[in-house]
Motif scaffolding. Sequence first.
Motif, PDB file in Angstrom:
ATOM      1  N   ARG A  63      86.418  -1.523  -1.994  1.00 26.16           N
ATOM      2  CA  ARG A  63      84.712  -2.441  -1.755  1.00 26.16           C
ATOM      3  C   ARG A  63      83.736  -1.512  -2.199  1.00 26.16           C
ATOM      4  O   ARG A  63      84.372   0.378  -1.769  1.00 26.16           O
ATOM      5  CB  ARG A  63      84.528  -2.476  -0.637  1.00 26.16           C
ATOM      6  CG  ARG A  63      84.972  -1.899   0.180  1.00 26.16           C
ATOM      7  CD  ARG A  63      84.845  -2.611   1.823  1.00 26.16           C
ATOM      8  NE  ARG A  63      83.712  -2.847   2.369  1.00 26.16           N
ATOM      9  CZ  ARG A  63      83.014  -3.213   3.819  1.00 26.16           C
ATOM     10  NH1 ARG A  63      83.893  -3.146   4.741  1.00 26.16           N
ATOM     11  NH2 ARG A  63      81.341  -3.109   3.893  1.00 26.16           N
ATOM     12  N   GLU A  64      82.808  -1.860  -2.625  1.00 26.11           N
ATOM     13  CA  GLU A  64      81.317  -1.320  -3.197  1.00 26.11           C
ATOM     14  C   GLU A  64      80.676  -0.647  -1.369  1.00 26.11           C
ATOM     15  O   GLU A  64      80.367  -1.729  -0.774  1.00 26.11           O
ATOM     16  CB  GLU A  64      80.382  -1.883  -4.109  1.00 26.11           C
ATOM     17  CG  GLU A  64      79.218  -1.134  -4.361  1.00 26.11           C
ATOM     18  CD  GLU A  64      78.765  -1.971  -5.251  1.00 26.11           C
ATOM     19  OE1 GLU A  64      77.401  -1.071  -5.595  1.00 26.11           O
ATOM     20  OE2 GLU A  64      79.266  -2.893  -5.814  1.00 26.11           O
ATOM     21  N   VAL A  65      80.248   0.805  -1.347  1.00 23.76           N
ATOM     22  CA  VAL A  65      79.250   0.416  -0.200  1.00 23.76           C
ATOM     23  C   VAL A  65      78.017   0.466  -0.920  1.00 23.76           C
ATOM     24  O   VAL A  65      77.460  -0.090  -1.881  1.00 23.76           O
ATOM     25  CB  VAL A  65      78.970   1.909  -0.011  1.00 23.76           C
ATOM     26  CG1 VAL A  65      78.598   2.644   1.176  1.00 23.76           C
ATOM     27  CG2 VAL A  65      80.671   3.046   0.069  1.00 23.76           C
ATOM     28  N   LYS A  66      77.372  -0.965   0.014  1.00 20.87           N
ATOM     29  CA  LYS A  66      75.898  -0.811   0.799  1.00 20.87           C
ATOM     30  C   LYS A  66      75.207  -0.266   1.415  1.00 20.87           C
ATOM     31  O   LYS A  66      75.652  -0.043   1.908  1.00 20.87           O
ATOM     32  CB  LYS A  66      76.381  -2.462   0.900  1.00 20.87           C
ATOM     33  CG  LYS A  66      77.427  -3.618  -0.045  1.00 20.87           C
ATOM     34  CD  LYS A  66      77.241  -3.879  -1.286  1.00 20.87           C
ATOM     35  CE  LYS A  66      78.182  -5.275  -1.861  1.00 20.87           C
ATOM     36  NZ  LYS A  66      77.756  -5.377  -3.016  1.00 20.87           N
ATOM     37  N   GLN A  67      73.738  -1.100   1.122  1.00 21.93           N
ATOM     38  CA  GLN A  67      72.909  -0.312   1.458  1.00 21.93           C
ATOM     39  C   GLN A  67      72.381  -1.096   2.642  1.00 21.93           C
ATOM     40  O   GLN A  67      72.819  -1.581   3.104  1.00 21.93           O
ATOM     41  CB  GLN A  67      71.001  -0.710   0.458  1.00 21.93           C
ATOM     42  CG  GLN A  67      70.760  -1.153  -0.896  1.00 21.93           C
ATOM     43  CD  GLN A  67      70.785   0.757  -1.173  1.00 21.93           C
ATOM     44  OE1 GLN A  67      69.940   1.489  -0.061  1.00 21.93           O
ATOM     45  NE2 GLN A  67      70.441   1.345  -1.851  1.00 21.93           N
ATOM     46  N   PRO A  68      72.331   0.149   3.992  1.00 20.97           N
ATOM     47  CA  PRO A  68      72.037   0.224   4.846  1.00 20.97           C
ATOM     48  C   PRO A  68      71.151  -1.592   4.831  1.00 20.97           C
ATOM     49  O   PRO A  68      70.333  -1.498   4.320  1.00 20.97           O
ATOM     50  CB  PRO A  68      71.455   1.594   5.962  1.00 20.97           C
ATOM     51  CG  PRO A  68      71.905   2.013   4.954  1.00 20.97           C
ATOM     52  CD  PRO A  68      71.871   1.276   3.185  1.00 20.97           C
TER      53      PRO A  68
END
Length: 88
Positions: A63-68
Amino acid sequence: MEWQIQSLGRQSSISGQKFAPGDMVVSLVYVDLDGQLARVDVLETEEAEVAVEPSSIMGRWKREVKQPGSDQEAKQQAIQSAEDLFLS
């Protein structure tokens, strides 16, 4: 065997590099040498360095890390992580 689903780590289990928004992270759940379930989270580029026997891997997802964001988004990511585990 009991195991509590863990949320995405904050850094790579191999290099210790902190995950940043946009990074692709691979998560592996496997049976370790003691017969216990374990999990590693690594950058996609580091996956080949994971020292785990392929036959011991119980699940794999990416998965892609999203913006906090808000707490709701973090909760949604935890749910997605659990769903990815079971679907894999």
